[in-house]
Design an enzyme around this catalytic site. Structure first.
Site, mmCIF file in Angstrom:
data_model
loop_
_atom_site.group_PDB
_atom_site.id
_atom_site.type_symbol
_atom_site.label_atom_id
_atom_site.label_comp_id
_atom_site.label_asym_id
_atom_site.label_seq_id
_atom_site.Cartn_x
_atom_site.Cartn_y
_atom_site.Cartn_z
ATOM 1 N N ASN A 84 0.678 13.996 35.811
ATOM 2 C CA ASN A 84 0.527 15.450 35.722
ATOM 3 C C ASN A 84 -0.390 16.017 36.788
ATOM 4 O O ASN A 84 -0.490 17.228 36.943
ATOM 5 C CB ASN A 84 0.012 15.847 34.328
ATOM 6 C CG ASN A 84 -1.430 15.437 34.099
ATOM 7 O OD1 ASN A 84 -1.912 14.502 34.731
ATOM 8 N ND2 ASN A 84 -2.107 16.124 33.202
ATOM 9 N N ALA A 147 -19.394 1.548 40.932
ATOM 10 C CA ALA A 147 -18.786 1.473 42.259
ATOM 11 C C ALA A 147 -19.443 2.464 43.216
ATOM 12 O O ALA A 147 -19.601 2.176 44.403
ATOM 13 C CB ALA A 147 -17.286 1.736 42.163
ATOM 14 N N CYS A 184 -30.088 9.334 49.068
ATOM 15 C CA CYS A 184 -28.937 8.485 48.794
ATOM 16 C C CYS A 184 -28.459 8.775 47.375
ATOM 17 O O CYS A 184 -29.095 9.521 46.627
ATOM 18 C CB CYS A 184 -29.281 7.009 48.990
ATOM 19 S SG CYS A 184 -30.222 6.248 47.634
ATOM 20 N N CYS A 199 -8.638 1.979 30.572
ATOM 21 C CA CYS A 199 -8.502 0.556 30.246
ATOM 22 C C CYS A 199 -9.694 0.059 29.432
ATOM 23 O O CYS A 199 -9.550 -0.843 28.606
ATOM 24 C CB CYS A 199 -8.365 -0.273 31.525
ATOM 25 S SG CYS A 199 -6.833 0.028 32.416
#
Length: 664
Positions: A84, A147, A184, A199
């Site tokens: 979608n 990540a 950072c 998941c």
């Protein structure tokens, strides 16, 4: 005559017409750039991390702007719920690699582009500092914090600019990170993340909130409005369960040759059973769990779930499985056992079945935390799943306080943010990185009628435990109780975001406590820190050679930590956000999850965002946004901190619940 002459022209194939249109668009865009900038755009090599909601829009924008050399990496596979808003994908692509399909789709816009796709995790050791140094620029389109932390460190180590981005519903944010020039990603501590990959929810829950979100999804699948984004059955296309793209696509089994999706409706199946509580119980908590166990790759480094059978559960002694409340006032604060939860599940299903039948054919129920049967159902289902996955079960009170609103992903927000990423990249390539801004996309215009609000980039935090010249932290723990394995997994990996830490004790002997080389120090895992001479005042040197990152850890021995607290980070901790300047709690917005090892493209989309209220170039740490009649500022997880200017917070949801963003 002109019309007639056009009619005589041979018709172009759709693909050819598309390529011609795109070529003209690219020429128009490139023609609007200075010659030097145009050459830089066409020759530079850029890395796009993530090919989901933002990533699809970004890849399209890049090729249409004239970028010819693009690498894209994503571990995830395409699910029907992506279709979608992730417009590069179609039904026929379900189960295939996002990165590979995105490449193929984008090449239709610009066949001459040189695009390399990786169906892999960016945290794979193959993508080391030398790999990152191949690029002039990295653009994050991720969905989780772990990540993001990793890419942040890799870009710092490689000394290349990083453009970070994120969305949550109608809110979005883009910022630029450059070593020595700006903060950072980890310069400022962030609130606990509230976003989770699909998941993780369906296959590998590791926290109670994952089970609560799953239970709310289940309520909607059975009694409410069904949503493909809220599937509860095991995810056969989990990229962590099948690493090879071909294997992943085969296991997905969600599409046939003509692209039709064949799914059995959870609600239709439940209706066919007459909403039989026992059949529902055994399907959800036994059969589905047994199926998950066949996905053996998921359980190589995790504790496997334990299926529950209705009849076996009913044989349990009531005294072992149920806690009777001592008074009505404490009822919601009691933690029920497995047998009691199963019975509560059965009763709530029967009540909800009657409510649904009373509304007539085609009716739907709407989940409300203040509706007792709905709350009973979510409490019971969530606790049963917690037990299956070896978590401590929660009281009804706790479940109610944790069950928040689910923020949908908005395609338009992704498109706006992707466009802003490209604009910031052009500033970097033109050599004017000092002109880059942190830009916030707000849900409503500010008093100056602005939806997009730019803020000046903040300088590096001198106390940052990542980008300072000599990173150092202090950890308080009980050296007689904390195991070496806990130090590695809970402190170094989960809290400080390392991938493969090596630990050396500064004891004059250079004792190696933890080695990233498999098998070297595994015998130490179940030993206490004190067994290696670690005591109050000990110092540990921790190196992560993949991230080119060294951290000095000072140990403070403490025997009076709070109950169930294994350790505390003293001072600025990465998992502790600054205290809000007003009584309202800070709110986090993100496009993804923050588990250290999620089951999708490892990245709760963590699109951390802060909302701002003026376009006057304030610091990105102190921006805010006014909204209708509210006087609150909403602080998000991006690297922003409380500044010297304290402004009012806003846009707290009416019910005060934490927002939860579910990712697919």
């Amino acid at each position: 005559r002109g019309l007639g002459s056009r009619c005589l022209r041979p018709a172009l194939p759709v693909e050819a017409a598309l390529c011609l249109c795109c070529s003209r668009t690219i020429m128009a865009l490139v023609g609007s750039l200075r010659k030097e900038l145009s050459e830089s755009v066409s020759s530079c090599r850029v890395l796009v991390v993530g090919a989901g909601g933002i990533g699809c829009e970004l890849l399209k924008n890049l090729v249409l702007t004239g970028f010819n050399n693009i690498d894209v990496i994503d571990l995830d596979t395409i699910d029907v719920s992506n279709l979608n808003r992730q417009f590069l994908f179609q039904k026929k692509h379900v189960g295939k690699s996002k990165a590979q399909v995105a490449k193929e789709s984008v090449l239709q816009f610009c066949p001459k582009a040189n695009i390399t796709a990786y169906h892999d995790s960016i945290m794979n050791p193959d993508y080391n500092v030398e790999f990152f140094r191949n690029f002039m620029l990295v653009m994050n389109a991720l969905d989780n914090r772990a990540a993001r932390n990793h890419v942040n460190r890799m870009c710092l180590a490689a000394d290349i600019p990083l453009i970070e981005s994120g969305t949550a519903g109608y809110l979005g944010q883009v910022t630029v990170i450059k070593k020595g020039l700006t903060e950072c990603y980890e310069c400022q501590p962030k609130p606990t993340q509230k976003t989770f990959p699909g998941c993780t929810i369906r296959n590998t829950p590791s926290e109670p909130i994952h089970c609560i979100v799953w239970a709310k999804y289940l309520y909607n699948q059975l009694f409410g409005e069904e949503d493909a984004d809220q599937e509860v059955s095991p995810d056969t296309a989990d990229p962590e369960a099948a690493w090879e793209p071909a294997e992943t696509a085969a296991r997905a089994g969600a599409s046939n040759e003509d692209g039709d999706i064949k799914r059995v409706s959870t609600k239709d199946w439940a209706k066919s059973t007459g909403y039989d509580p026992v059949k529902l119980f055994n399907k959800l908590f036994k059969d589905d769990i047994k199926y998950l166990l066949t996905m053996d790759k998921l359980w190589r480094k995790r504790k496997a779930p334990v299926p529950l059978d209705w009849h076996e559960v009913q044989k349990l002694e009531s005294s072992e499985s149920q806690v009777e409340p001592s008074s009505a006032g404490l009822k919601d604060q009691q933690v029920l056992g497995v047998k009691s939860c199963s019975q509560l599940f059965s009763r709530s299903v029967e009540i909800l079945r009657e409510q649904l039948a009373g509304k007539g054919d085609g009716a739907e129920l709407v989940w409300d935390k203040d509706d007792p049967p709905a709350m009973d159902f979510v409490t019971a289902a969530a606790n049963l799943r917690m037990h299956i996955f070896s978590m401590n079960m929660k009281s009804r009170f706790d479940v109610k306080s944790m069950a928040g609103n689910i923020i949908p992903a908005i395609a338009t927000t992704n498109a706006v943010i992707a466009g802003l990423i490209v604009l910031e990249s052009l500033k970097i390539l033109s050599g004017t990185i000092e002109q880059c801004k942190t830009i916030f996309l707000n849900k409503q215009p500010n008093p100056r009628k602005k939806l997009l609000v730019p803020c000046a980039l903040d300088p590096p935090n001198p106390n940052c435990y990542v980008c300072t010249s000599k990173p150092e932290v202090t950890v308080k723990l009980n050296v007689h109780k904390v195991l070496v394995l806990s130090l590695q997994d809970k402190i170094l990996k989960e809290t400080f975001g390392m991938v493969a830490p090596d630990v050396q004790i500064e004891d004059g002997k250079g004792t190696i406590l933890i080695s990233s080389e498999e098998g070297e120090t595994e015998g130490n895992n179940n030993k206490n820190l004190s067994e290696f001479g670690i005591r109050h005042g000990s110092r540990l040197q921790v190196d992560d050679f993949l991230q080119d990152y060294t951290l000095l850890v000072n140990i403070i021995h403490c025997e009076d930590l709070e109950k169930d607290v294994e350790f505390e980070v003293v001072g600025d901790a990465p998992d502790k956000a600054p205290q809000p300047s007003v009584s309202e709690p800070a709110k986090s917005i993100t496009n993804g999850s923050d588990e250290a090892q999620p089951s999708t493209s490892k990245a709760s989309e963590q699109d951390d965002v802060m909302i701002v209220d003026s376009d006057e170039e304030p610091s990105s740490s102190t921006a805010d946004l006014p909204s209708e009649g509210s006087g609150q500022k909403r602080k998000l997880e991006e690297p922003e901190a409380e500044g010297s200017v304290k402004r009012k917070r806003l846009e707290q949801p009416a019910d005060g619940d934490d927002d939860i963003i579910a990712l697919d």
